[in-house]
Each structure stands twice: as C-alpha cells, then as structure tokens.
Design an enzyme around this catalytic site. Structure first.
Site, PDB file in Angstrom:
ATOM      1  CG  HIS A  70       0.424  -4.270   4.907  1.00 60.60           C
ATOM      2  ND1 HIS A  70      -0.561  -3.855   4.034  1.00 60.60           N
ATOM      3  CD2 HIS A  70       0.987  -5.362   4.330  1.00 60.60           C
ATOM      4  CE1 HIS A  70      -0.602  -4.654   2.988  1.00 60.60           C
ATOM      5  NE2 HIS A  70       0.330  -5.593   3.147  1.00 60.60           N
TER       6      HIS A  70
ATOM      7  CD  GLU B  96      -1.279  -4.324   9.067  1.00 62.65           C
ATOM      8  OE1 GLU B  96      -0.939  -3.126   9.005  1.00 62.65           O
ATOM      9  OE2 GLU B  96      -1.995  -4.879   8.214  1.00 62.65           O
TER      10      GLU B  96
ATOM     11  CG  HIS C  30      -1.983  -1.054   1.160  1.00 64.34           C
ATOM     12  ND1 HIS C  30      -2.431  -1.729   2.268  1.00 64.34           N
ATOM     13  CD2 HIS C  30      -2.668  -1.558   0.102  1.00 64.34           C
ATOM     14  CE1 HIS C  30      -3.363  -2.601   1.898  1.00 64.34           C
ATOM     15  NE2 HIS C  30      -3.527  -2.504   0.595  1.00 64.34           N
TER      16      HIS C  30
ATOM     17  CD  GLU D  51      -0.897   0.384   4.737  1.00 67.81           C
ATOM     18  OE1 GLU D  51      -0.322  -0.727   4.790  1.00 67.81           O
ATOM     19  OE2 GLU D  51      -2.135   0.503   4.671  1.00 67.81           O
TER      20      GLU D  51
END
Length: 493
Positions: free
Chosen positions: A201, A297, A93, A96
């Site tokens: 991410h 993440e 993404h 990110e």
C-alpha cells in the site's frame, strides 16, 4: 574550463549508480505502466523465461481487465511436495501504485538473478512465488500521478474499497457486495494453500500486521485509545513485520509521514493499534486462508512522481527479498494414514493458538513459528486426534503425522527433522541497519537482520547441515495511543 562540466557529469553518474538497482532484466523503465504496458511486460517475461515462470489470471476486474499473477519458481509446471507457496499483492488501492511498479522490478530481479545470485537461486529452487502487480487495475487507470492524498482511484470501478470488502472475523459479511476483484482473490486463496503473503500500500511508511479489526465486545473507548487487537500468533506477526522494516533502508526508524503523529516503534504496528477497519484482506488471509499476511505501507505519498521510483526500489529491494525467505521457518510435514496415504483436509493447530491450517490433497501442511517448543494437534474426520510435541529451531523442522482410524487406539507420530531441497541457505548482502554477526564467518548461514541481544551461534543439526540458532530478540510492544482522525483516506491501509 571544460573540467567543471566533466566533474559535474561524473558526480551525477555516481549519484545515479547509488540509486539504480544492480540488476534490471529487460531494462524495465522506472515509470508507471498502464494496463496494456504491464500486460506486455508480463507476457514478455513469460515468453523469455518459460523454465521459471507461469503467467495466469485469477479473474477479471469490473471493467474486464485481467487480474494477472506471475508464478516464479524453478520448474513452474511441477509442484514438489512441501514446496511452499508465497504471494505478493500490490495496487489493491488503485491510487497507491508504487508497489505495482516494484513488483515488475522484482520479477526482473528474480529472473535475471537465477543461476547468478546464490540467495535468489535458492529461493526459486525452494519456493513458489506468486506475484500480482495489480489487484485493482481499474482504480489505477482512474487515478492521477502526483496525487499524494485523496480518494480518486482508491476503489474499484464500482467505487468499492477492496480492503473493506472481505468477510470479517469479528463483523461477518462485508456491508458492500463482494466485488469481482475480491471474489477472485478469495477463490485464489481457497484453491492455493499460501503460507506467507505481503500486501503493498501507500500513504505511510510502516509494516502493519493483524488484527485490523477489534472484537465486538471491546471496551467502549477501545478504538479511541489505539489499543492493539492481537492474534494468537502475535509473536510471529511482529517478527515478520520487523523482518521487513529492519531490511528496509529507513522504515525501521519509525518516522511518520505527518507532522505531529506518534512514531511507529521499529517501523511496525498492530493494525488496530494504528486504526481499526472492517473487512481487511490481511485478517481474511489469516483466519480463512491459514496464510500469514502483513500490510506494507511503502510511500508517504500515495502516487508519487515517477522520478522517485528508483529510490523506492533501492529502499525496498532487500526487504522484499528477505521477507520471502521467512516462509522457510517453523514446522512443515504431511498428514497420512497408517498406509502412508495422504489425508486431505486434516486440521493442524498449535495448542494455545486458535487458528490452524488444513492439509492439502497431498496431506501437506505448513506453519510458520518462532523457535521454541510447541504441541501440535491434528485431527480429521474418521480418525483419532493426536497431540505431539515439536521443537522448532531456526529454519524448518519437518514433522510428519500419522493418523489412525477411530477404531484403533495406537498411533506413532513420525518426526524427521530435515531441511528443504537446496540444503544450506545462502546469505544475502548485509544491510547497514542490520544487526552484525560477531562470531566466525560461516558460509551458507540463514540471513537474519533483526536487532539481537547476543550473537548467533553456529550449530550442527542432523544430517550434517551447518545452520544457525536464533538470537534472543528484544520484545517490543505495539504502538499505542495512535489517533486516526481522518487518516484512513489520507494515507495507509
């Protein structure tokens, strides 16, 4: 009176030293590097370390930017038998980008540490590490520093979410046409047999593992109540996720980024238990690529200000290194015929586990497994299928398999428990949140940083290698009752 400014300067210097990494080849700055700057750094590293690197592009983005990958390993122009391929992919993404910058600093750390640090040297001698700093360079160029939520730059130049763009085991082809970046990664996975992967991410702080999607015949309220959608290799995925979370400075605490959200137990979650999605990359890697991938993440804010980057590096550095070493677990081997000729495209499965792997053109296969006893099933067109039991301990067991033509009724599986090139696995510096080893100090044991119920034990394996058994790990259930609301664009996956 001059004493106070000097004292203040000293305190600031000490604080900075606690955040900055110990090693930083080329003095890569902690700033966000746009595509020309990133490309220049990668080319400089390739020029300065030709004996350890190979820079290549797997394709181009919608706007024509190269999708760079740097291979880091000793003797990059050679590919020894059974030397496993692992990969890190970041910036899928575009908005990110923390992982994008961490990958540049990881390259710096690996290259500068080779020959100086025992663990890094062992890792590069025994592993082929492929690092893609940016899968979505177009999206990054469209995003804005300081934006912690929202969708600006999330998709590629066609506004397609690349983590919803892969073929899905449960749902079939993606609804949006396969994008150039997605196609490039799919081809990359098909051409290279990756064994382990991590996908970086932002927007949350958790290690998420497959499945991300759920079966079509799931109960009506399955999505609402956040039930896990587990793979047959759930034990391996939970271990991999915990390996990262417990080596991270605070991910293992399970703290959420949003007030009122349920915590992530041990800093990990099954993807569908968090929220389900269709067309995710980690599911594709597992089902079609025979590669164990998890989603990492690593920042509550998607695109935090650059002054925070040193802290993110400090928080993630040990976890990034330790996770790479997890490829050296389970069973490896070669599939050959009775004349020791490699058998290409043989299917290797573990009984009771639906998804297997296929042998390379040299007959190689890899399977990450937790310690235990398993039944391997091997088959190839024109040969009799075989089953054989294998005892997996901590580390790698090499189990070669001989297949005989279907006209033959005899086979003799060959087993050669050994360890990869490099012998003993060096340990890396312990971390504060790691389980402590209460036995005698053993040089060269495998580093494990997961909570255990009992101390590890030193044992002697064949060929005189001193190794270490696996502890009995606490069995944690995945997070449940997690509601998504509109969280999928606010943070994560």
């Amino acid at each position: 009176m001059a004493f106070k400014p000097l004292l203040h300067l000293l305190l600031v210097s000490v604080a900075v030293s606690l955040v900055l990494p110990a090693t930083s080849a080329l003095n890569i700055e902690f700033v966000y590097h746009h595509f020309p700057q990133m490309t220049a750094i990668l080319r400089q590293l390739a020029n300065e370390y030709p004996e350890l690197t190979k820079l290549y592009s797997i394709g181009k983005s919608v706007q024509g930017r190269d999708l760079w990958v740097m291979l880091v390993t000793s003797n990059p122009n050679e590919e020894p038998l059974l030397k496993p391929n692992v990969k890190y992919v970041a910036n899928m993404h575009g908005n990110e980008p923390v992982g994008r910058e961490l990958m540049l600093h990881l390259l710096s750390l690996l290259l500068d540490g080779y020959g100086k640090d025992n663990y890094i040297t062992w890792l590069l001698d025994n592993t082929r590490i492929h690092i893609m700093p940016s899968m979505n360079p177009d999206g990054f160029e469209a995003s804005a520093e300081g934006e912690c939520s929202g969708v600006q730059g999330r998709g590629n130049a066609n506004s397609a979410d690349l983590n919803r763009n892969f073929p899905d085991f449960f749902a079939g082809p993606p609804k949006v046409a396969v994008q150039p970046e997605t196609r490039a990664v799919m081809d990359w996975i098909r051409q290279t047999q990756f064994v382990l992967s991590g996908n970086f991410h932002g927007g949350a702080l958790v290690a998420s593992y497959p499945f991300d999607n759920i079966p079509a015949n799931s109960p009506k309220n399955f999505r609402k109540f956040g039930s896990p959608s587990t793979t047959p290799d759930d034990d391996v995925f939970r271990h991999l996720a915990e390996t990262y979370s417990f080596n991270h400075k605070n991910m293992y605490l399970g703290q959420t980024c949003r007030d009122g959200s349920p915590p992530f137990l041990n800093g990990t979650t099954n993807g569908a238990a968090w929220y389900s999605l269709i067309g995710g990359m980690q599911d594709y890697n597992y089902v079609w690529g025979s590669c164990m991938e998890i989603t990492l993440e690593i920042s509550c804010c998607k695109y935090p200000r650059s002054f925070q980057l040193p802290q993110f590096w400090n928080d993630n550095q040990k976890a990034i290194l330790q996770y790479l070493g997890e490829v050296h677990q389970g069973v490896w081997g070669r599939v050959t015929d009775q004349n020791n000729n490699p058998i290409h495209n043989a299917t290797i499965k573990v009984k009771g586990r639906e998804f297997g792997s296929r042998s390379t053109y040299r007959g190689e296969y890899w399977r990450i497994l937790r310690p235990g006893t398993y039944t391997l099933q091997a088959e190839a067109r024109g040969y009799d299928s075989v089953e054989l039991n294998v005892q997996v301990a901590k580390g790698v067991i090499v189990q070669n398999i001989t297949l005989y033509p279907q006209s033959s009724t005899y086979y003799e599986p060959r087993s050669d428990p050994t360890f990869q090139k490099g012998g003993l696995v060096p340990s890396i510096s312990p971390v504060s949140n790691a389980a402590s080893y209460t036995g005698a100090t053993v040089k060269g044991v495998w580093p494990t940083y997961t909570r255990s119920l009992k101390p590890k034990e030193a044992v002697i394996f064949p060929r005189g290698y001193l190794y270490q058994t696996s502890p009995q790990f606490i069995d944690y259930s995945p997070t449940s009752n997690r509601l998504l609301l509109n969280y999928n664009y606010f943070g994560g996956k």
